[in-house]
Design an enzyme around this catalytic site. Structure first.
Site, mmCIF file in Angstrom:
data_model
loop_
_atom_site.group_PDB
_atom_site.id
_atom_site.type_symbol
_atom_site.label_atom_id
_atom_site.label_comp_id
_atom_site.label_asym_id
_atom_site.label_seq_id
_atom_site.Cartn_x
_atom_site.Cartn_y
_atom_site.Cartn_z
ATOM 1 N N HIS A 83 -3.813 0.409 -4.702
ATOM 2 C CA HIS A 83 -3.150 -0.719 -5.369
ATOM 3 C C HIS A 83 -3.571 -0.715 -6.831
ATOM 4 O O HIS A 83 -4.750 -0.735 -7.139
ATOM 5 C CB HIS A 83 -3.594 -2.057 -4.750
ATOM 6 C CG HIS A 83 -3.059 -2.313 -3.394
ATOM 7 N ND1 HIS A 83 -2.024 -3.182 -3.154
ATOM 8 C CD2 HIS A 83 -3.406 -1.807 -2.202
ATOM 9 C CE1 HIS A 83 -1.772 -3.195 -1.865
ATOM 10 N NE2 HIS A 83 -2.602 -2.373 -1.257
ATOM 11 N N ALA A 116 2.465 -2.399 4.228
ATOM 12 C CA ALA A 116 2.147 -1.410 5.245
ATOM 13 C C ALA A 116 1.722 -2.206 6.477
ATOM 14 O O ALA A 116 0.994 -3.193 6.355
ATOM 15 C CB ALA A 116 1.000 -0.532 4.769
ATOM 16 N N MET A 163 -1.741 -7.586 7.101
ATOM 17 C CA MET A 163 -2.724 -8.485 6.473
ATOM 18 C C MET A 163 -2.177 -9.138 5.206
ATOM 19 O O MET A 163 -2.949 -9.537 4.338
ATOM 20 C CB MET A 163 -3.986 -7.688 6.130
ATOM 21 C CG MET A 163 -4.576 -6.926 7.312
ATOM 22 S SD MET A 163 -5.934 -5.870 6.790
ATOM 23 C CE MET A 163 -6.187 -4.888 8.282
ATOM 24 N N SER A 164 -0.865 -9.223 5.098
ATOM 25 C CA SER A 164 -0.303 -9.759 3.848
ATOM 26 C C SER A 164 1.050 -10.420 4.112
ATOM 27 O O SER A 164 1.326 -10.857 5.220
ATOM 28 C CB SER A 164 -0.131 -8.612 2.841
ATOM 29 O OG SER A 164 0.866 -7.713 3.277
ATOM 30 N N HIS A 184 -7.677 3.870 7.024
ATOM 31 C CA HIS A 184 -6.891 3.514 5.837
ATOM 32 C C HIS A 184 -6.212 4.754 5.260
ATOM 33 O O HIS A 184 -5.071 4.687 4.811
ATOM 34 C CB HIS A 184 -7.794 2.843 4.790
ATOM 35 C CG HIS A 184 -7.063 2.369 3.573
ATOM 36 N ND1 HIS A 184 -6.032 1.458 3.625
ATOM 37 C CD2 HIS A 184 -7.203 2.693 2.262
ATOM 38 C CE1 HIS A 184 -5.568 1.238 2.391
ATOM 39 N NE2 HIS A 184 -6.274 1.973 1.549
ATOM 40 N N SER A 199 0.826 -1.225 0.000
ATOM 41 C CA SER A 199 0.000 0.000 0.000
ATOM 42 C C SER A 199 0.847 1.256 0.000
ATOM 43 O O SER A 199 1.704 1.425 0.872
ATOM 44 C CB SER A 199 -0.854 0.082 1.269
ATOM 45 O OG SER A 199 -1.750 -0.960 1.328
ATOM 46 N N TYR A 246 -8.108 -11.138 2.393
ATOM 47 C CA TYR A 246 -9.362 -10.504 2.838
ATOM 48 C C TYR A 246 -10.235 -10.029 1.688
ATOM 49 O O TYR A 246 -11.407 -9.698 1.885
ATOM 50 C CB TYR A 246 -9.084 -9.332 3.807
ATOM 51 C CG TYR A 246 -8.329 -8.166 3.231
ATOM 52 C CD1 TYR A 246 -8.905 -7.291 2.320
ATOM 53 C CD2 TYR A 246 -7.022 -7.907 3.621
ATOM 54 C CE1 TYR A 246 -8.214 -6.220 1.797
ATOM 55 C CE2 TYR A 246 -6.306 -6.837 3.110
ATOM 56 C CZ TYR A 246 -6.909 -6.009 2.195
ATOM 57 O OH TYR A 246 -6.206 -4.956 1.673
ATOM 58 N N GLU A 247 -9.669 -9.982 0.483
ATOM 59 C CA GLU A 247 -10.493 -9.599 -0.672
ATOM 60 C C GLU A 247 -11.409 -10.738 -1.099
ATOM 61 O O GLU A 247 -12.246 -10.577 -1.990
ATOM 62 C CB GLU A 247 -9.602 -9.201 -1.853
ATOM 63 C CG GLU A 247 -8.846 -7.905 -1.630
ATOM 64 C CD GLU A 247 -7.862 -7.615 -2.752
ATOM 65 O OE1 GLU A 247 -8.260 -6.958 -3.716
ATOM 66 O OE2 GLU A 247 -6.702 -8.059 -2.668
ATOM 67 N N HIS A 300 -4.952 -9.864 -1.719
ATOM 68 C CA HIS A 300 -5.060 -10.117 -0.280
ATOM 69 C C HIS A 300 -6.094 -11.202 -0.038
ATOM 70 O O HIS A 300 -7.098 -11.291 -0.744
ATOM 71 C CB HIS A 300 -5.516 -8.849 0.455
ATOM 72 C CG HIS A 300 -4.588 -7.692 0.330
ATOM 73 N ND1 HIS A 300 -4.665 -6.787 -0.708
ATOM 74 C CD2 HIS A 300 -3.552 -7.292 1.108
ATOM 75 C CE1 HIS A 300 -3.713 -5.874 -0.554
ATOM 76 N NE2 HIS A 300 -3.026 -6.154 0.534
ATOM 77 N N ASN A 339 1.262 3.086 11.296
ATOM 78 C CA ASN A 339 0.481 3.568 12.452
ATOM 79 C C ASN A 339 0.879 2.735 13.652
ATOM 80 O O ASN A 339 1.431 1.652 13.495
ATOM 81 C CB ASN A 339 -1.025 3.379 12.183
ATOM 82 C CG ASN A 339 -1.348 1.941 11.810
ATOM 83 O OD1 ASN A 339 -1.202 1.550 10.645
ATOM 84 N ND2 ASN A 339 -1.752 1.149 12.781
#
Ligand code: HPA
Length: 267
Positions: free
Chosen positions: A56, A108, A206-207, A242, A26, A80-81, A78, A230
């Site tokens: 992306h 990220a 998440m990746s 985000h 990201s 989560y997609e 991802h 963050n």
């Protein structure tokens, strides 16, 4: 399907042989805009899915950077997609078949280690797979890797040291630590982040883990770099969004690109 993708790509790149693969996370995708010889949209490649996350782009970019032939994923898939975990790692297998020997995986991430600040860069020394799924589940392709691959050194030690040395020469502060992957797409709760810290994580995201596991299985050298965008939930009192993540990645972008370009030169 793997052979169809590889043959399709070979038909577009005119004998170009990438030796380094880079997955751009990201907000870190501009390296592919800066250096681009051939770009192939994911939607054209057999077996690739379309990327659905803003920030992306969704294309495979071939380029020469500092004298090395590189293939970059500008945008990744991802879990989560809603893609299967096998689809998430399919491009890594394609890269292997194209001749890639070293994979640089970037992301990220949220900082779990309280010493980390937004926009810090972190070299990944190891990971915790907390996604509840392993990308190597299913029939094993013995021509690529073992059924029960050793994961003692997913992130190539020699390259961790090299990246640290290059960062120090460039005057770039570099954190190091363990990346823990969860599925997302919700960010963690403060209790989950406390758990992550207790079990040894410095960053959460998440990746990266599926791709790194697959690359290691396939015998590739792996370098993992996180942009700490963050403080993870509860580590600071600020809420997460985000857009804040993308903003922090933008702040780190030039440092990140400088580091990656020098790493490419030296490996
Ligand atoms: N958690 C998980 N993934 C992330 C975060 C986070 O805090 N920040 C950026 N990606």
């Amino acid at each position: 399907m793997l052979d169809s993708a590889v043959n399709f790509i070979k038909g577009k790149i005119d004998g170009f042989k990438p030796e380094i693969g880079i997955i751009l996370g990201s907000g870190l995708g501009d390296l592919a805009d800066e250096f681009c010889k051939v770009a192939i949209p994911y939607s054209d490649i057999p077996g690739f899915e379309a990327s659905t996350v803003s920030g992306h782009k969704g294309r495979l970019v071939f380029a020469e950077i500092n004298g090395k032939n590189v293939v970059m994923m500008q945008g990744r898939f991802h879990f989560y997609e809603g893609h299967s975990i096998q689809k998430v790692v399919f491009p890594v297998k394609v890269m292997k078949k194209l001749g890639v020997e070293t994979l640089i995986v970037t992301n990220a991430a949220g900082g779990v280690n309280p010493a980390f600040n937004p926009s810090d860069l972190m070299i990944i020394t190891d990971h915790i797979n907390y996604m509840g799924v392993n990308p190597l589940i299913g029939a094993n392709d013995d021509s690529m890797g073992d059924r029960f691959p050793d994961m003692s050194e997913v992130y190539t030690l020699e390259y961790i040291e090299l990246v640290k040395k290059i960062a120090s020469k460039l005057g770039i502060d570099l954190q190091e630590g363990v990346y823990m992957a969860l599925t997302g797409p919700s960010y963690e709760t403060p209790a989950e982040v406390r758990m992550a810290r207790v079990i040894g994580a410095d960053a959460v995201g998440m990746s990266t883990v599926p791709e790194a596991v697959t690359a290691s299985w396939a015998g590739m050298k792996v370098i993992g770099l996180s942009c700490i965008c963050n403080s993870a939930a509860g580590v600071s009192t600020v809420g997460l969004s985000h857009s804040d993540v993308i903003h922090a990645a933008n702040v780190a972008k030039d440092r990140f690109k400088t580091l990656v370009k020098d790493v490419i030169k030296e490996i």
